[in-house]
Design a protein around this motif. Structure first.
Motif, PDB file in Angstrom:
ATOM      1  N   UNK A  45       0.588  -1.198   0.146  1.00  0.00           N
ATOM      2  CA  UNK A  45      -0.071  -0.144  -0.178  1.00  0.00           C
ATOM      3  C   UNK A  45       0.897   1.311   0.060  1.00  0.00           C
ATOM      4  N   UNK A  46       1.872   1.107   0.407  1.00  0.00           N
ATOM      5  CA  UNK A  46       2.902   2.464   0.599  1.00  0.00           C
ATOM      6  C   UNK A  46       4.587   2.209   0.430  1.00  0.00           C
ATOM      7  N   UNK A  47       5.132   2.963  -0.218  1.00  0.00           N
ATOM      8  CA  UNK A  47       6.602   2.572  -0.577  1.00  0.00           C
ATOM      9  C   UNK A  47       7.360   3.831  -0.009  1.00  0.00           C
ATOM     10  N   UNK A  48       8.585   3.573   0.750  1.00  0.00           N
ATOM     11  CA  UNK A  48       9.564   4.595   1.105  1.00  0.00           C
ATOM     12  C   UNK A  48      10.743   4.170   0.303  1.00  0.00           C
ATOM     13  N   UNK A  49      11.317   5.206  -0.439  1.00  0.00           N
ATOM     14  CA  UNK A  49      12.580   5.263  -1.331  1.00  0.00           C
ATOM     15  C   UNK A  49      13.555   5.613   0.051  1.00  0.00           C
ATOM     16  N   UNK A  50      14.716   5.006   0.219  1.00  0.00           N
ATOM     17  CA  UNK A  50      15.432   5.408   1.138  1.00  0.00           C
ATOM     18  C   UNK A  50      17.038   5.503   0.374  1.00  0.00           C
ATOM     19  N   UNK A  51      17.369   6.734   0.154  1.00  0.00           N
ATOM     20  CA  UNK A  51      18.377   7.062  -0.538  1.00  0.00           C
ATOM     21  C   UNK A  51      19.512   7.401   0.278  1.00  0.00           C
ATOM     22  N   UNK A  52      19.760   6.954   1.365  1.00  0.00           N
ATOM     23  CA  UNK A  52      20.867   7.210   2.082  1.00  0.00           C
ATOM     24  C   UNK A  52      22.194   6.586   1.758  1.00  0.00           C
ATOM     25  N   UNK A  53      22.078   5.392   0.910  1.00  0.00           N
ATOM     26  CA  UNK A  53      23.182   4.951   0.493  1.00  0.00           C
ATOM     27  C   UNK A  53      24.033   5.786  -0.778  1.00  0.00           C
ATOM     28  N   UNK A  54      23.350   6.472  -1.249  1.00  0.00           N
ATOM     29  CA  UNK A  54      23.566   7.494  -2.259  1.00  0.00           C
ATOM     30  C   UNK A  54      24.464   8.583  -1.697  1.00  0.00           C
ATOM     31  N   UNK A  55      25.606   9.107  -2.355  1.00  0.00           N
ATOM     32  CA  UNK A  55      26.474   9.941  -1.796  1.00  0.00           C
ATOM     33  C   UNK A  55      26.514  11.317  -2.931  1.00  0.00           C
ATOM     34  N   UNK A  56      26.115  10.817  -4.078  1.00  0.00           N
ATOM     35  CA  UNK A  56      26.173  11.886  -5.075  1.00  0.00           C
ATOM     36  C   UNK A  56      25.125  11.516  -6.169  1.00  0.00           C
ATOM     37  N   UNK A  57      24.752  12.379  -6.962  1.00  0.00           N
ATOM     38  CA  UNK A  57      23.824  12.170  -8.154  1.00  0.00           C
ATOM     39  C   UNK A  57      24.284  13.124  -9.277  1.00  0.00           C
ATOM     40  N   UNK A  58      24.086  12.820 -10.388  1.00  0.00           N
ATOM     41  CA  UNK A  58      24.060  13.737 -11.421  1.00  0.00           C
ATOM     42  C   UNK A  58      22.539  13.807 -12.217  1.00  0.00           C
ATOM     43  N   UNK A  59      22.569  14.641 -13.031  1.00  0.00           N
ATOM     44  CA  UNK A  59      21.175  14.942 -13.647  1.00  0.00           C
ATOM     45  C   UNK A  59      20.665  13.682 -14.103  1.00  0.00           C
ATOM     46  N   UNK A  60      21.336  12.830 -14.777  1.00  0.00           N
ATOM     47  CA  UNK A  60      20.633  11.510 -15.527  1.00  0.00           C
ATOM     48  C   UNK A  60      20.240  10.822 -14.281  1.00  0.00           C
ATOM     49  N   UNK A  61      21.094  10.512 -13.447  1.00  0.00           N
ATOM     50  CA  UNK A  61      20.590   9.586 -12.419  1.00  0.00           C
ATOM     51  C   UNK A  61      19.301  10.069 -11.578  1.00  0.00           C
ATOM     52  N   UNK A  62      19.326  11.476 -11.548  1.00  0.00           N
ATOM     53  CA  UNK A  62      18.201  12.042 -10.611  1.00  0.00           C
ATOM     54  C   UNK A  62      17.012  11.615 -11.271  1.00  0.00           C
ATOM     55  N   UNK A  63      17.238  12.159 -12.901  1.00  0.00           N
ATOM     56  CA  UNK A  63      15.808  11.999 -13.582  1.00  0.00           C
ATOM     57  C   UNK A  63      15.485  10.545 -13.695  1.00  0.00           C
ATOM     58  N   UNK A  64      16.153   9.500 -13.751  1.00  0.00           N
ATOM     59  CA  UNK A  64      15.917   8.195 -13.409  1.00  0.00           C
ATOM     60  C   UNK A  64      15.229   7.759 -12.343  1.00  0.00           C
ATOM     61  N   UNK A  65      15.589   8.334 -11.136  1.00  0.00           N
ATOM     62  CA  UNK A  65      15.105   8.047  -9.795  1.00  0.00           C
ATOM     63  C   UNK A  65      13.621   8.621  -9.942  1.00  0.00           C
ATOM     64  N   UNK A  66      13.645   9.861 -10.441  1.00  0.00           N
ATOM     65  CA  UNK A  66      12.127  10.481 -10.293  1.00  0.00           C
ATOM     66  C   UNK A  66      11.225   9.844 -11.150  1.00  0.00           C
ATOM     67  N   UNK A  67      11.595   9.270 -12.204  1.00  0.00           N
ATOM     68  CA  UNK A  67      10.773   8.414 -13.277  1.00  0.00           C
ATOM     69  C   UNK A  67      10.399   7.235 -12.356  1.00  0.00           C
TER      70      UNK A  67
END
Lengths: 126, 136
Positions: A45-67
């Motif tokens: 019924x609900x999902x949390x995305x935990x991004x604590x393992x990530x230490x850096x992102x670029x535009x492409x990775x962030x776009x893919x995450x948002x998608x």
């Protein structure tokens, strides 16, 4: 095939999906597809995305995450995020990223409380 | 801690006003470098304290023009990514009018004239309130 079962943890039926540190924008679509299948199969019924393992992102990775986050949300699942570090937040602000598409929380506890409230309200409205 | 970091902290003193509420008074000029310093300090403190609200008081900012407003919008977006809402306080009537005349859209950013209003708002959102002791 990605081991989604190992990447997602279910707590009281709600999912916590930890984004791996070595993820890249090329692999995320496949992960996203697996994740959506998992959600439907397990009626999450609900999902949390935990991004604590990530230490850096670029535009492409962030776009893919948002998608991926938007795809999950389109299944009618309450979705939120946690674990965005100061460095990533700063980078995203400088990149001009629009944070309105995601609901972020500082701690996992707050995330889970929000998920439970939102999915309760969602069910009540059905 | 290096000298640059120390200077950054001294120029931008962020304090815990209450549990989950931070406050940063901004005084003087805000250029790109200063805005970046403010953002760094705020984000580091939010990460450290997991605060849900940060009040940025801009009453002491010499000029609030479109550049400063853009910096504020960026900072607000960054904090929201960490689950922290920024409330901008210290908006004077003059600043309010100049923002409107410049056509600056602060979007969903919450702004107040007084710090006390910003603090009350944060407490309210946290489900807290200040009550007067009947004995006093």
């Amino acid at each position: 095939v990605y081991p989604i079962h190992e990447m997602i943890k279910l707590v009281d039926g709600y999912g916590i999906f930890s984004i791996p540190a070595d993820v890249d924008d090329a692999t995320l679509p496949e992960i996203s597809s697996e994740l959506c299948t998992f959600i439907v199969q397990h009626n999450v019924p609900g999902l949390t995305f935990d991004l604590s393992n990530l230490h850096s992102v670029d535009r492409a990775l962030w776009s893919a995450l948002i998608r991926m986050i938007l795809a999950t949300g389109s299944l009618g699942v309450a979705v939120n995020t946690t674990g965005i570090c100061a460095g990533i937040a700063s980078t995203l602000a400088l990149l001009g990223s629009d944070p309105t598409s995601i609901q972020a929380f500082g701690t996992l506890d707050r995330c889970m409380t929000d998920l439970k409230n939102r999915s309760k309200n969602h069910r009540a409205s059905l | 801690m290096d000298l640059e970091q120390l200077e950054k902290q001294e120029n931008n003193p962020i304090n815990v006003l209450w549990d989950d509420v931070l406050m940063l008074p901004v005084i003087g000029m805000v250029d790109s470098k200063r805005a970046q310093d403010i953002m760094d300090i705020m984000l580091e403190e939010i990460e450290r304290t997991s605060s849900q609200f940060v009040i940025m008081d801009v009453r002491g900012v010499v000029v609030v023009d479109s550049a400063v407003a853009n910096h504020i919008v960026k900072i607000t977006k960054a904090t929201s990514l960490m689950g922290c809402t920024t409330i901008i306080s210290g908006i004077t009537p003059l600043v309010a009018q100049s923002l409107v005349h410049l056509g600056i859209d602060l979007g969903d950013i919450v702004t107040t004239a007084r710090v006390s209003d910003a603090f009350s708002l944060a407490l309210k959102k946290l489900g807290l309130s200040i009550v007067k002791n009947e004995q006093s």
